[in-house]
Motif scaffolding. Structure first.
Motif, PDB file in Angstrom:
ATOM      1  N   ALA A 154      42.860  30.002  36.772  1.00  0.00           N
ATOM      2  CA  ALA A 154      41.413  30.048  37.047  1.00  0.00           C
ATOM      3  C   ALA A 154      41.050  31.351  37.753  1.00  0.00           C
ATOM      4  O   ALA A 154      40.038  31.989  37.445  1.00  0.00           O
ATOM      5  CB  ALA A 154      41.009  28.843  37.895  1.00  0.00           C
ATOM      6  N   ILE A 155      41.893  31.773  38.700  1.00  0.00           N
ATOM      7  CA  ILE A 155      41.622  33.021  39.430  1.00  0.00           C
ATOM      8  C   ILE A 155      41.670  34.204  38.463  1.00  0.00           C
ATOM      9  O   ILE A 155      40.800  35.076  38.475  1.00  0.00           O
ATOM     10  CB  ILE A 155      42.652  33.205  40.570  1.00  0.00           C
ATOM     11  CG1 ILE A 155      42.453  32.116  41.623  1.00  0.00           C
ATOM     12  CG2 ILE A 155      42.523  34.588  41.207  1.00  0.00           C
ATOM     13  CD1 ILE A 155      43.579  32.030  42.642  1.00  0.00           C
ATOM     14  N   TYR A 156      42.674  34.202  37.591  1.00  0.00           N
ATOM     15  CA  TYR A 156      42.820  35.307  36.640  1.00  0.00           C
ATOM     16  C   TYR A 156      41.616  35.356  35.697  1.00  0.00           C
ATOM     17  O   TYR A 156      41.062  36.426  35.423  1.00  0.00           O
ATOM     18  CB  TYR A 156      44.116  35.142  35.841  1.00  0.00           C
ATOM     19  CG  TYR A 156      44.374  36.290  34.910  1.00  0.00           C
ATOM     20  CD1 TYR A 156      44.773  37.521  35.406  1.00  0.00           C
ATOM     21  CD2 TYR A 156      44.197  36.150  33.534  1.00  0.00           C
ATOM     22  CE1 TYR A 156      44.995  38.597  34.554  1.00  0.00           C
ATOM     23  CE2 TYR A 156      44.417  37.220  32.683  1.00  0.00           C
ATOM     24  CZ  TYR A 156      44.818  38.440  33.194  1.00  0.00           C
ATOM     25  OH  TYR A 156      45.027  39.500  32.360  1.00  0.00           O
ATOM     26  N   PHE A 157      41.219  34.184  35.213  1.00  0.00           N
ATOM     27  CA  PHE A 157      40.080  34.117  34.303  1.00  0.00           C
ATOM     28  C   PHE A 157      38.827  34.676  34.994  1.00  0.00           C
ATOM     29  O   PHE A 157      38.119  35.516  34.430  1.00  0.00           O
ATOM     30  CB  PHE A 157      39.841  32.664  33.870  1.00  0.00           C
ATOM     31  CG  PHE A 157      38.583  32.472  33.079  1.00  0.00           C
ATOM     32  CD1 PHE A 157      38.534  32.834  31.735  1.00  0.00           C
ATOM     33  CD2 PHE A 157      37.431  31.951  33.673  1.00  0.00           C
ATOM     34  CE1 PHE A 157      37.363  32.681  31.003  1.00  0.00           C
ATOM     35  CE2 PHE A 157      36.260  31.800  32.946  1.00  0.00           C
ATOM     36  CZ  PHE A 157      36.229  32.158  31.611  1.00  0.00           C
ATOM     37  N   ALA A 158      38.572  34.212  36.229  1.00  0.00           N
ATOM     38  CA  ALA A 158      37.355  34.644  36.935  1.00  0.00           C
ATOM     39  C   ALA A 158      37.379  36.158  37.169  1.00  0.00           C
ATOM     40  O   ALA A 158      36.382  36.850  36.917  1.00  0.00           O
ATOM     41  CB  ALA A 158      37.233  33.897  38.257  1.00  0.00           C
ATOM     42  N   LEU A 159      38.520  36.675  37.617  1.00  0.00           N
ATOM     43  CA  LEU A 159      38.596  38.118  37.876  1.00  0.00           C
ATOM     44  C   LEU A 159      38.454  38.920  36.586  1.00  0.00           C
ATOM     45  O   LEU A 159      37.746  39.931  36.542  1.00  0.00           O
ATOM     46  CB  LEU A 159      39.929  38.461  38.555  1.00  0.00           C
ATOM     47  CG  LEU A 159      40.038  38.101  40.039  1.00  0.00           C
ATOM     48  CD1 LEU A 159      41.441  38.400  40.553  1.00  0.00           C
ATOM     49  CD2 LEU A 159      39.006  38.861  40.863  1.00  0.00           C
ATOM     50  N   SER A 160      39.104  38.450  35.509  1.00  0.00           N
ATOM     51  CA  SER A 160      39.031  39.180  34.235  1.00  0.00           C
ATOM     52  C   SER A 160      37.603  39.214  33.707  1.00  0.00           C
ATOM     53  O   SER A 160      37.146  40.245  33.200  1.00  0.00           O
ATOM     54  CB  SER A 160      39.919  38.520  33.175  1.00  0.00           C
ATOM     55  OG  SER A 160      41.209  38.404  33.643  1.00  0.00           O
ATOM     56  N   GLU A 161      36.913  38.088  33.814  1.00  0.00           N
ATOM     57  CA  GLU A 161      35.529  38.040  33.336  1.00  0.00           C
ATOM     58  C   GLU A 161      34.649  38.991  34.154  1.00  0.00           C
ATOM     59  O   GLU A 161      33.834  39.728  33.594  1.00  0.00           O
ATOM     60  CB  GLU A 161      34.984  36.605  33.431  1.00  0.00           C
ATOM     61  CG  GLU A 161      35.580  35.642  32.435  1.00  0.00           C
ATOM     62  CD  GLU A 161      35.161  35.954  31.000  1.00  0.00           C
ATOM     63  OE1 GLU A 161      35.985  36.553  30.270  1.00  0.00           O
ATOM     64  OE2 GLU A 161      34.023  35.610  30.616  1.00  0.00           O
ATOM     65  N   LEU A 162      34.833  38.978  35.462  1.00  0.00           N
ATOM     66  CA  LEU A 162      34.034  39.869  36.308  1.00  0.00           C
ATOM     67  C   LEU A 162      34.320  41.327  35.985  1.00  0.00           C
ATOM     68  O   LEU A 162      33.409  42.148  35.891  1.00  0.00           O
ATOM     69  CB  LEU A 162      34.339  39.598  37.789  1.00  0.00           C
ATOM     70  CG  LEU A 162      33.657  38.387  38.407  1.00  0.00           C
ATOM     71  CD1 LEU A 162      34.193  38.150  39.809  1.00  0.00           C
ATOM     72  CD2 LEU A 162      32.143  38.585  38.457  1.00  0.00           C
ATOM     73  N   LEU A 163      35.596  41.640  35.787  1.00  0.00           N
ATOM     74  CA  LEU A 163      35.966  43.034  35.479  1.00  0.00           C
ATOM     75  C   LEU A 163      35.404  43.463  34.131  1.00  0.00           C
ATOM     76  O   LEU A 163      35.141  44.644  33.901  1.00  0.00           O
ATOM     77  CB  LEU A 163      37.492  43.187  35.489  1.00  0.00           C
ATOM     78  CG  LEU A 163      38.138  43.114  36.879  1.00  0.00           C
ATOM     79  CD1 LEU A 163      39.650  43.014  36.775  1.00  0.00           C
ATOM     80  CD2 LEU A 163      37.742  44.317  37.727  1.00  0.00           C
ATOM     81  N   ALA A 164      35.203  42.483  33.234  1.00  0.00           N
ATOM     82  CA  ALA A 164      34.641  42.804  31.920  1.00  0.00           C
ATOM     83  C   ALA A 164      33.114  42.801  31.956  1.00  0.00           C
ATOM     84  O   ALA A 164      32.461  42.963  30.926  1.00  0.00           O
ATOM     85  CB  ALA A 164      35.143  41.792  30.890  1.00  0.00           C
ATOM     86  N   GLY A 165      32.557  42.565  33.146  1.00  0.00           N
ATOM     87  CA  GLY A 165      31.109  42.595  33.295  1.00  0.00           C
ATOM     88  C   GLY A 165      30.434  41.304  32.861  1.00  0.00           C
ATOM     89  O   GLY A 165      29.224  41.271  32.643  1.00  0.00           O
ATOM     90  N   ARG A 166      31.229  40.231  32.749  1.00  0.00           N
ATOM     91  CA  ARG A 166      30.649  38.938  32.358  1.00  0.00           C
ATOM     92  C   ARG A 166      30.630  37.995  33.559  1.00  0.00           C
ATOM     93  O   ARG A 166      31.431  38.131  34.484  1.00  0.00           O
ATOM     94  CB  ARG A 166      31.476  38.301  31.234  1.00  0.00           C
ATOM     95  CG  ARG A 166      31.434  39.071  29.918  1.00  0.00           C
ATOM     96  CD  ARG A 166      32.115  38.290  28.812  1.00  0.00           C
ATOM     97  NE  ARG A 166      33.548  38.242  28.965  1.00  0.00           N
ATOM     98  CZ  ARG A 166      34.393  39.107  28.391  1.00  0.00           C
ATOM     99  NH1 ARG A 166      33.936  40.078  27.632  1.00  0.00           N
ATOM    100  NH2 ARG A 166      35.693  39.011  28.592  1.00  0.00           N
ATOM    101  N   VAL A 167      29.724  37.017  33.499  1.00  0.00           N
ATOM    102  CA  VAL A 167      29.682  35.998  34.546  1.00  0.00           C
ATOM    103  C   VAL A 167      30.714  34.925  34.192  1.00  0.00           C
ATOM    104  O   VAL A 167      30.637  34.332  33.120  1.00  0.00           O
ATOM    105  CB  VAL A 167      28.274  35.359  34.637  1.00  0.00           C
ATOM    106  CG1 VAL A 167      28.275  34.204  35.634  1.00  0.00           C
ATOM    107  CG2 VAL A 167      27.251  36.406  35.021  1.00  0.00           C
ATOM    108  N   PRO A 168      31.707  34.690  35.059  1.00  0.00           N
ATOM    109  CA  PRO A 168      32.724  33.692  34.711  1.00  0.00           C
ATOM    110  C   PRO A 168      32.175  32.271  34.738  1.00  0.00           C
ATOM    111  O   PRO A 168      31.516  31.884  35.692  1.00  0.00           O
ATOM    112  CB  PRO A 168      33.792  33.871  35.807  1.00  0.00           C
ATOM    113  CG  PRO A 168      33.182  34.692  36.869  1.00  0.00           C
ATOM    114  CD  PRO A 168      31.946  35.329  36.356  1.00  0.00           C
ATOM    115  N   VAL A 169      32.415  31.552  33.650  1.00  0.00           N
ATOM    116  CA  VAL A 169      32.009  30.134  33.604  1.00  0.00           C
ATOM    117  C   VAL A 169      33.285  29.336  33.366  1.00  0.00           C
ATOM    118  O   VAL A 169      33.859  29.370  32.277  1.00  0.00           O
ATOM    119  CB  VAL A 169      30.994  29.875  32.467  1.00  0.00           C
ATOM    120  CG1 VAL A 169      30.590  28.403  32.457  1.00  0.00           C
ATOM    121  CG2 VAL A 169      29.774  30.776  32.642  1.00  0.00           C
TER     122      VAL A 169
END
Ligand code: SF4
Length: 178
Positions: A154-169
């Protein structure tokens, strides 16, 4: 490309959320090509400077937590509350069911490990708040990552989404409550 500057902090909690970050293992190494951890309880530099993202674990239980959290908010563009304690108070809020003076009396006077039977009153010590608070009751939170602790996935997903400029859901099956 400039690396995203990240600070992490823990307040009143058990440090389990930071252990979950370390569970990223090799993915943590992959992330280091994109991010730079500038300060953290697990690095030499403890105090945050200006950062892009701050990750905070734990609830707010005393005056020192309030000070640390406000400084972190001031220094960061995006603040992520990680884990149930930060998101809604979690386990530390169990203390809210008992009056603060009772908590102090038990801890310092009645506890079997008490030695001198005195509640410390030095002005240098952090003062307990009347109630333990989740992070958003002290500063603005931009993203919440619940779980106790949240999984490394979950942490990896949230960080990856943020780094890609997306809002993590986060999908429901990515939430973990051990
Ligand atoms: Fe510990 Fe759970 Fe709180 Fe994280 S959310 S600090 S793992 S008690």
């Amino acid at each position: 490309m400039a690396k995203v500057k990240v600070a992490t902090e823990w307040l009143a909690g058990c440090a389990g959320c930071h252990m979950s970050v370390l569970d990223l293992d090799e993915r943590l190494v992959q992330l280091t090509s994109l991010i730079r951890i500038t300060s953290s309880p697990i690095t030499d530099l403890k105090k945050p400077r200006k950062v892009d993202v701050a990750i905070v674990e734990g609830a707010v239980a005393n005056s020192s937590n309030v000070e640390t959290l406000k400084e972190l908010r001031e220094q960061s563009q995006i603040l992520i509350a990680i884990g149930d304690c930060a998101c809604f108070g979690g386990i530390p809020t169990m203390r809210n069911t008992v009056d603060k003076s009772e908590v102090l009396r038990y801890a310092y006077i009645e506890s079997p490990s008490t030695r001198d039977g005195e509640i410390p009153s030095s002005p240098e010590l952090a003062k307990l708040l009347d109630n333990v608070l989740p992070v958003n009751q002290v500063v603005k939170v931009d993203f919440y990552l619940p779980g106790c602790p949240p999984s490394a996935d979950a942490i990896y997903f949230a960080l990856s989404e943020l780094l890609a400029g997306r809002v993590p859901v986060l999908a429901g099956d990515n939430l973990r409550f051990d």
